[in-house]
Design an enzyme around this catalytic site. Structure first.
Site, short mmCIF file in Angstrom:
data_model
loop_
_atom_site.label_atom_id
_atom_site.label_comp_id
_atom_site.label_asym_id
_atom_site.label_seq_id
_atom_site.Cartn_x
_atom_site.Cartn_y
_atom_site.Cartn_z
N HIS A 1 0.84 -1.21 0.00
CA HIS A 1 0.00 0.00 0.00
C HIS A 1 0.87 1.26 0.00
O HIS A 1 0.60 2.24 -0.71
CB HIS A 1 -0.89 0.04 1.25
CG HIS A 1 -1.88 -1.07 1.36
ND1 HIS A 1 -1.81 -2.03 2.34
CD2 HIS A 1 -2.98 -1.38 0.63
CE1 HIS A 1 -2.83 -2.88 2.22
NE2 HIS A 1 -3.55 -2.50 1.18
N GLN B 1 -18.44 -5.40 -0.97
CA GLN B 1 -17.57 -6.23 -1.80
C GLN B 1 -17.21 -7.56 -1.13
O GLN B 1 -16.44 -8.34 -1.69
CB GLN B 1 -16.31 -5.47 -2.22
CG GLN B 1 -15.32 -5.21 -1.11
CD GLN B 1 -14.22 -4.26 -1.56
OE1 GLN B 1 -14.43 -3.07 -1.77
NE2 GLN B 1 -13.01 -4.79 -1.73
N GLY C 1 -3.25 -1.26 -7.31
CA GLY C 1 -2.20 -2.27 -7.45
C GLY C 1 -2.52 -3.28 -8.53
O GLY C 1 -3.67 -3.72 -8.66
N LYS D 1 -1.67 -6.10 -8.23
CA LYS D 1 -1.97 -7.29 -7.41
C LYS D 1 -3.41 -7.74 -7.65
O LYS D 1 -3.71 -8.92 -7.72
CB LYS D 1 -1.77 -6.93 -5.93
CG LYS D 1 -2.42 -7.84 -4.93
CD LYS D 1 -1.49 -8.94 -4.55
CE LYS D 1 -2.07 -9.99 -3.65
NZ LYS D 1 -3.16 -9.63 -2.80
N ASP D 2 -4.33 -6.76 -7.74
CA ASP D 2 -5.73 -7.06 -8.03
C ASP D 2 -5.98 -6.71 -9.49
O ASP D 2 -6.64 -5.71 -9.81
CB ASP D 2 -6.64 -6.27 -7.09
CG ASP D 2 -6.39 -6.64 -5.63
OD1 ASP D 2 -6.92 -7.67 -5.20
OD2 ASP D 2 -5.63 -5.93 -4.95
N GLN E 1 -9.55 -6.37 -10.77
CA GLN E 1 -10.15 -5.13 -10.23
C GLN E 1 -9.69 -3.92 -11.04
O GLN E 1 -10.48 -3.06 -11.42
CB GLN E 1 -9.72 -4.99 -8.78
CG GLN E 1 -9.98 -3.64 -8.16
CD GLN E 1 -9.65 -3.61 -6.68
OE1 GLN E 1 -10.40 -4.15 -5.88
NE2 GLN E 1 -8.55 -3.00 -6.30
N SER F 1 -2.76 -7.98 3.06
CA SER F 1 -3.23 -7.88 4.44
C SER F 1 -3.63 -9.26 4.96
O SER F 1 -3.58 -9.53 6.16
CB SER F 1 -4.42 -6.93 4.54
OG SER F 1 -4.09 -5.70 3.92
P1 AMP Z 1 -6.66 -3.56 -0.41
O1 AMP Z 1 -6.51 -2.79 0.84
O2 AMP Z 1 -6.22 -4.99 -0.29
O3 AMP Z 1 -7.98 -3.37 -1.08
O4 AMP Z 1 -5.61 -2.92 -1.41
C1 AMP Z 1 -5.64 -1.54 -1.70
C2 AMP Z 1 -4.81 -1.31 -2.93
O5 AMP Z 1 -3.48 -1.77 -2.71
C3 AMP Z 1 -5.34 -2.09 -4.15
O6 AMP Z 1 -5.23 -1.26 -5.30
C4 AMP Z 1 -4.41 -3.27 -4.21
O7 AMP Z 1 -4.26 -3.80 -5.51
C5 AMP Z 1 -3.10 -2.66 -3.73
N1 AMP Z 1 -2.20 -3.68 -3.22
C6 AMP Z 1 -2.44 -4.59 -2.24
N2 AMP Z 1 -1.38 -5.40 -2.09
C7 AMP Z 1 -0.45 -5.01 -2.99
C8 AMP Z 1 0.85 -5.46 -3.34
N3 AMP Z 1 1.42 -6.49 -2.75
N4 AMP Z 1 1.51 -4.81 -4.34
C9 AMP Z 1 0.93 -3.76 -4.98
N5 AMP Z 1 -0.30 -3.29 -4.70
C10 AMP Z 1 -0.98 -3.90 -3.72
#
Ligand code: AMP
Length: 306
Positions: free
Chosen positions: A46, A73, A162, A164-165, A168, A201
């Site tokens: 993050h 969600q 990210g 990562k998703d 999304q 997380s």
């Molecule tokens: P979340 O709190 O899991 O919804 O993530 C919030 C944002 O952080 C989203 O855009 C995720 O894709 C991004 N994110 C979570 N983990 C990572 C990671 N390991 N690398 C890059 N972006 C991340």
């Protein structure tokens, strides 16, 4: 004399009206606004997005991080109640970066003033047919609805998400373009642990044994990239090899392993340079360790950009 970069101390906003007033004032002052939406329980992934947001808007810009565990969600039986909520630590971590102007932490009532389920929702069709969308009905409608709401509350010029998703991000790009939000979406590369595990997380839920075995996700994806570099073009062969690699971890249970076009998120017969996104494909997987569901992905490139 070199001047040190400005350090921003964040202000907390909990209502949509107060957040909008802050954003409007920043806009009126000619500042460029960036938003980083999160669910909180912040980790280095993050924070990398937050730094990217600051880099994009520059020292005179304005960076908002939203922290909201969005009920719409999460499906029935998912971890909405158990999702880690660590607001004090999150705020400390954000202030330590010295790059955040505003932290937006709305209540459920502030985001959904007419109750749940909301009367008005935003949805993107088709892009949720595969990958996580196939296994989490309603999840992406929850994401698009809350991000639309966050865009209207925070009024950014750009927003950082990210890779990562990946599904999304692709869905939000389509929503933003189709509805004409006029907001630039920035995709940030996946931040990983030294052994390759993508930061999440939800990694906090893993036992030591599960954590050690979770390395198979990124190993399987990297093996798929290597196979494509060697000339493999059959998505079924790639998926089978990834599944076999994940199966070497006794505690892992595969939910899906898929190879799809990187833009349409639809399956393909064979990888080629001529696909809808010009030879870019997404290899993605979701794997359970006990009740903990982990996701990861890589981009597969065919042709000149490989
Ligand atoms: P979340 O709190 O899991 O919804 O993530 C919030 C944002 O952080 C989203 O855009 C995720 O894709 C991004 N994110 C979570 N983990 C990572 C990671 N390991 N690398 C890059 N972006 C991340």
């Amino acid at each position: 004399m070199p001047t040190s970069p400005p350090v921003y101390e964040s202000t907390l906003f909990t209502t949509v009206a107060a957040m909008q007033a802050e954003a409007d004032a920043a806009r009126a002052a000619g500042r460029r606004l960036a938003l980083v939406p999160t669910l909180g329980a912040l980790h280095a992934g993050h924070l990398a997005l937050v730094r990217e947001a600051r880099d994009r808007v520059g020292p005179g810009g304005h960076v908002t991080v939203s922290i909201f565990v969005n009920p719409t969600q999460f499906g029935p039986g998912e971890d909405f109640e158990a999702y880690p909520r660590t607001l004090d630590a999150d705020r400390d971590a954000l202030d330590e970066t010295g790059t955040v102007d505003a932290v937006f932490v709305p209540t459920v009532e502030a985001m959904y003033p007419f109750g749940l389920p909301p009367f008005a929702t935003v949805a993107v069709r088709d892009l949720d047919r595969h990958l996580c969308g196939a296994h989490r009905p309603g999840h992406f409608a929850g994401v698009t609805t809350v991000v639309a709401r966050l865009f209207l509350a925070c009024r950014p010029h750009l927003a950082v998400f990210g890779q990562k998703d990946a599904q999304q991000l692709a869905i939000l790009r389509r929503m933003t373009a189709d509805l004409g939000f006029g907001i630039e979406l920035v995709g940030h590369p996946i931040v990983r642990e030294a052994d390759g595990l993508a930061l999440s997380s939800r990694n906090a839920y893993l036992s030591a044994q599960e954590r050690a075995q979770a390395v198979v996700l990124s190993q399987a994806l990297r093996a798929a990239q290597a196979a494509v570099a060697r000339g493999e073009r059959d998505p079924a062969v790639l998926a089978r090899a990834m599944e076999a690699q994940v199966a070497t971890a006794p505690l892992a249970r595969v939910q899906y392993v898929e190879v799809v076009d990187a833009e349409t998120l639809q399956p393909v017969e064979a990888l080629s340079e001529g696909g809808p996104s010009g030879g870019r494909y997404l290899a993605a997987l979701a794997v359970f360790f006990g009740a903990t569901r982990l996701i990861d992905n890589v981009t597969l490139r065919v042709g000149e950009q490989a």
